[in-house]
Write a protein that holds these residues in place. Sequence first.
Motif, mmCIF file in Angstrom:
data_model
loop_
_atom_site.group_PDB
_atom_site.id
_atom_site.type_symbol
_atom_site.label_atom_id
_atom_site.label_comp_id
_atom_site.label_asym_id
_atom_site.label_seq_id
_atom_site.Cartn_x
_atom_site.Cartn_y
_atom_site.Cartn_z
ATOM 1 N N GLN A 1 -5.054 -4.727 8.567
ATOM 2 C CA GLN A 1 -4.797 -3.292 8.472
ATOM 3 C C GLN A 1 -5.087 -2.592 9.799
ATOM 4 O OE1 GLN A 1 -6.979 -1.607 5.201
ATOM 5 N NE2 GLN A 1 -5.989 0.398 5.368
ATOM 6 N N TYR A 2 -5.999 -3.168 10.598
ATOM 7 C CA TYR A 2 -6.488 -2.453 11.772
ATOM 8 C C TYR A 2 -6.144 -3.103 13.120
ATOM 9 C CZ TYR A 2 -9.227 -0.611 7.918
ATOM 10 O OH TYR A 2 -9.599 -0.072 6.720
ATOM 11 N N ALA B 1 4.877 11.676 11.084
ATOM 12 C CA ALA B 1 4.955 10.224 11.010
ATOM 13 C C ALA B 1 5.978 9.708 12.016
ATOM 14 C CB ALA B 1 5.352 9.813 9.597
ATOM 15 N N THR C 1 1.107 3.466 3.289
ATOM 16 C CA THR C 1 1.626 2.998 4.581
ATOM 17 C C THR C 1 2.840 2.103 4.366
ATOM 18 O OG1 THR C 1 0.092 1.138 4.497
ATOM 19 C CG2 THR C 1 -0.605 3.053 5.747
ATOM 20 N N GLY D 1 -9.483 4.956 3.014
ATOM 21 C CA GLY D 1 -8.748 4.436 4.159
ATOM 22 C C GLY D 1 -9.595 3.682 5.174
ATOM 23 N N ILE D 2 -10.906 3.622 4.975
ATOM 24 C CA ILE D 2 -11.804 2.940 5.914
ATOM 25 C C ILE D 2 -12.362 1.694 5.217
ATOM 26 C CG2 ILE D 2 -13.909 3.159 7.300
ATOM 27 C CD1 ILE D 2 -11.773 5.079 8.259
ATOM 28 N N SER D 3 -12.283 0.546 5.902
ATOM 29 C CA SER D 3 -12.737 -0.690 5.258
ATOM 30 C C SER D 3 -14.260 -0.739 5.196
ATOM 31 C CB SER D 3 -12.171 -1.906 5.994
ATOM 32 O OG SER D 3 -12.650 -1.920 7.302
ATOM 33 N N ASP E 1 -9.128 9.248 5.023
ATOM 34 C CA ASP E 1 -7.743 9.634 4.769
ATOM 35 C C ASP E 1 -7.695 10.544 3.543
ATOM 36 O OD1 ASP E 1 -5.020 9.753 4.814
ATOM 37 O OD2 ASP E 1 -4.728 7.764 3.949
ATOM 38 N N ARG F 1 -11.108 15.014 8.720
ATOM 39 C CA ARG F 1 -10.728 13.595 8.727
ATOM 40 C C ARG F 1 -11.953 12.708 8.915
ATOM 41 N NH1 ARG F 1 -5.145 14.469 11.638
ATOM 42 N NH2 ARG F 1 -3.904 14.931 9.805
ATOM 43 N N GLU G 1 -5.144 5.711 11.419
ATOM 44 C CA GLU G 1 -3.852 5.969 12.049
ATOM 45 C C GLU G 1 -3.942 7.049 13.125
ATOM 46 O OE1 GLU G 1 -1.373 7.772 8.617
ATOM 47 O OE2 GLU G 1 -3.234 6.962 7.834
ATOM 48 N N ASP H 1 0.854 -1.181 0.000
ATOM 49 C CA ASP H 1 0.000 0.000 0.000
ATOM 50 C C ASP H 1 0.896 1.239 0.000
ATOM 51 O OD1 ASP H 1 -1.646 2.140 0.573
ATOM 52 O OD2 ASP H 1 -2.770 1.113 2.151
ATOM 53 N N ILE I 1 3.467 11.199 3.211
ATOM 54 C CA ILE I 1 3.518 11.931 4.491
ATOM 55 C C ILE I 1 3.547 11.000 5.704
ATOM 56 C CG2 ILE I 1 1.028 12.270 4.833
ATOM 57 C CD1 ILE I 1 1.847 15.245 5.544
ATOM 58 N N GLY I 2 2.990 9.796 5.547
ATOM 59 C CA GLY I 2 2.910 8.881 6.678
ATOM 60 C C GLY I 2 4.172 8.074 6.929
ATOM 61 N N SER J 1 1.643 -6.236 2.814
ATOM 62 C CA SER J 1 1.482 -4.811 3.124
ATOM 63 C C SER J 1 0.922 -4.552 4.526
ATOM 64 C CB SER J 1 0.585 -4.177 2.079
ATOM 65 O OG SER J 1 0.752 -2.783 2.064
ATOM 66 N N TYR J 2 -0.109 -5.298 4.939
ATOM 67 C CA TYR J 2 -0.752 -5.005 6.219
ATOM 68 C C TYR J 2 -0.450 -6.037 7.295
ATOM 69 C CZ TYR J 2 -3.592 -1.844 3.390
ATOM 70 O OH TYR J 2 -4.013 -0.858 2.546
#
Lengths: 297, 426
Positions: B342-343, B423, A57, A222-224, A127, A123, B384, A54, A83-84, B292-293
Amino acid sequence: MKNIIIILISIILTGSVFADELNVVTTYPYIASIVEQVGKDKVNVFALAKGEWDPHTIIPKPSFIAKLRKADILILNGAQLEIGWLPPLMRQANNSKIQVGTPGILDLSKHVELIEVPTAISRAQGDVHPDGNPHFHLDFKNIPKISTAIAHKLSEIDPVNKATYEQNNNAFLENYYQKEKEWTAALEKLRGTKVIEYHKIYDYLLRRVGLQLVGTIEPVPGISPTSRHIESLEKIISSNDVKYILQDVYHPDDASKYLSSKHNIKLKIIPHDIGAVSNTNNIFELFNEIVRRLIGD
Amino acid sequence: MNKLPFVLIAFSILINVNLSAQTEQQSGDDPFSQSKFVPDISFILDVSYLYRDIKNDDYNLFEVPGLIQSTLEESAHGHEHAEMNSRSGFNLNYGELVVASTVDPYFDLFGIFHLSSEGFGIEEGYFLTRSLPLGFQIKGGKFLSSFGRINEQHAHYWAFANMPLVYKSFFGSHGLSEIGMQINWVAPTDFYLMFGGELLQGNNETSFGADGFQDLSGSIKVSSSNAPNLYTGFMRTSFDVDNLTVLAGISGAFGKSRLNHGIDTDAPDGHAVYEDAKILNANLTLKYIIESYRDITFQTEFLNKITKGDLYYKDSIGTTMKGDISKDQSGLYSQLVYKFSQYWRIGFRYDLLMKNEIVRNSSTLDLPDFMPQLSSMIEYNPTEFSRIRLQYNHDRTKYFEDNLKINNEILLQINLSIGAHGAHSF
């Protein structure tokens, strides 16, 4: 103690003596591929992120600091995509050449036109990227702008090889425009086709091809997906002739698979960067594969 | 501590932000508008609900023998504590205000302010150089020392709600947070290699001290330090093997301790030490990126503290005596954290205080030397910017009158951040 000093000095020297190639670090692999085309044997290029991750991230491995420490140029996607994960790496690299505000940095987002620039930011909308959608490289018409910006940057930092960079870029562009004609022709039959995507990562591509986006699997970036959101997508599906669901390689695909099998819509995994799927080893292969997957059954 | 100046600073920051936001709205043609120069500002809030099977009043009497005094004893000796997750029931752990920006082409500036119910403190306030040649960087001001691995990380970045016990034992609940200077150098190698050193004032609540003391009668006097009192040195290296990242480091902190526990009062157990203190650290982190996650991280640190010096104490009739004291204490923690989506993350941590040798006037104290704590946690990170964590601690380090008091805790923690927050590092 004496030995340690000798070792340290030799490390400093070996780090700088053999540096006749320009060290270019890029955040993502697609940028590195274009740098290779423009810089050829004059540059030594390294991409920090892998194409299967991704892009928002990236885990900031300390080995990235070592790469940034030796960089002459840092080329980033920009529009806050990094940025993250990137700013602390840049701080820890102790490299004055690639600080924000120095000529050693190239922000590609400043050389293309960004879409979906939000007018109000919260926000609560997930995201959001205040500067606009950062996934501009998937519009294949943006690649020439990017390669030209890279050629200018390489020439600025390494003026001795300016002619070479320009020549390489022209050769690349000639080749590229040829391929772009083929892609445009092949994709023409998709114009007006309705699609759903997981994240708003393909929007530039969809605009270029003329695909019509009717929904995203994520309720907000960004939200599932929630079950309520899936229900609302099902309503959209029932009143629209949705042909494809487009999914990246890194998000979970259970929601996409559910919608795909229940409503008999083809699910297509579309690589977003080099290395996301096999046979995408450079920028040409990436778009070849995207086109092949979009037009294939 | 005089809180007024800090409150004023906070106010003026808030007012400035507010004003500049207004100016931007009011007129785009103000020739002196500075609204574009507003630094990154963020606010982090950390609250928890703790359940402990021991009453708060009893818990306050417990100590970790030879390492952590009871809360009651500490406050009797003038240490005010804003310790996190310390009470059964609701805890407001902290509100953290972070202000950061680039000063000019040469410096970056960071301010991290902790607002707790006890006051407004400068957690960190430091500059970093931006343009030194040859891979050097200088950091100066008040900052969390780069000693060890977890010390320089802020609490909201930890994988568990509380600090590893060995850190708390050796540095107190704020870690090694000091005023001074740091220089570090990143080697131009293909793998990561960094060396650094710090020159610090040396005012740690547990292991280092710069302030002198004298007893009530004035018969003994240890003068305050007139110069930086603490030195640290550290080295880190990291490389990747396929999807496995290895990060290893060693560090040391060397200084003088002047620690006064009530020698200047009429308390019969009032005592003080003036000693040389040395703390060594070795750490290893392994992170395997599955995709990735999803990743698995193993992290461990070992610390050893050695001190030798003078002990001042009172005899049965209250006369101050001078003796000698030496300590050799060690501890470690090892943790395994699995990010499985991811979470979501789960993790386990094993804390151990394993060497606890204190020799006082040539006689070795009888102290427990195997004190473990087990922790496990599950964490949900909706984005995040928000985190909800459930943690369980099984703590076998607390003693009351030489008897082990097994302590079980469950805590639910929520950590939220707003604004422009930078970050995090690896």
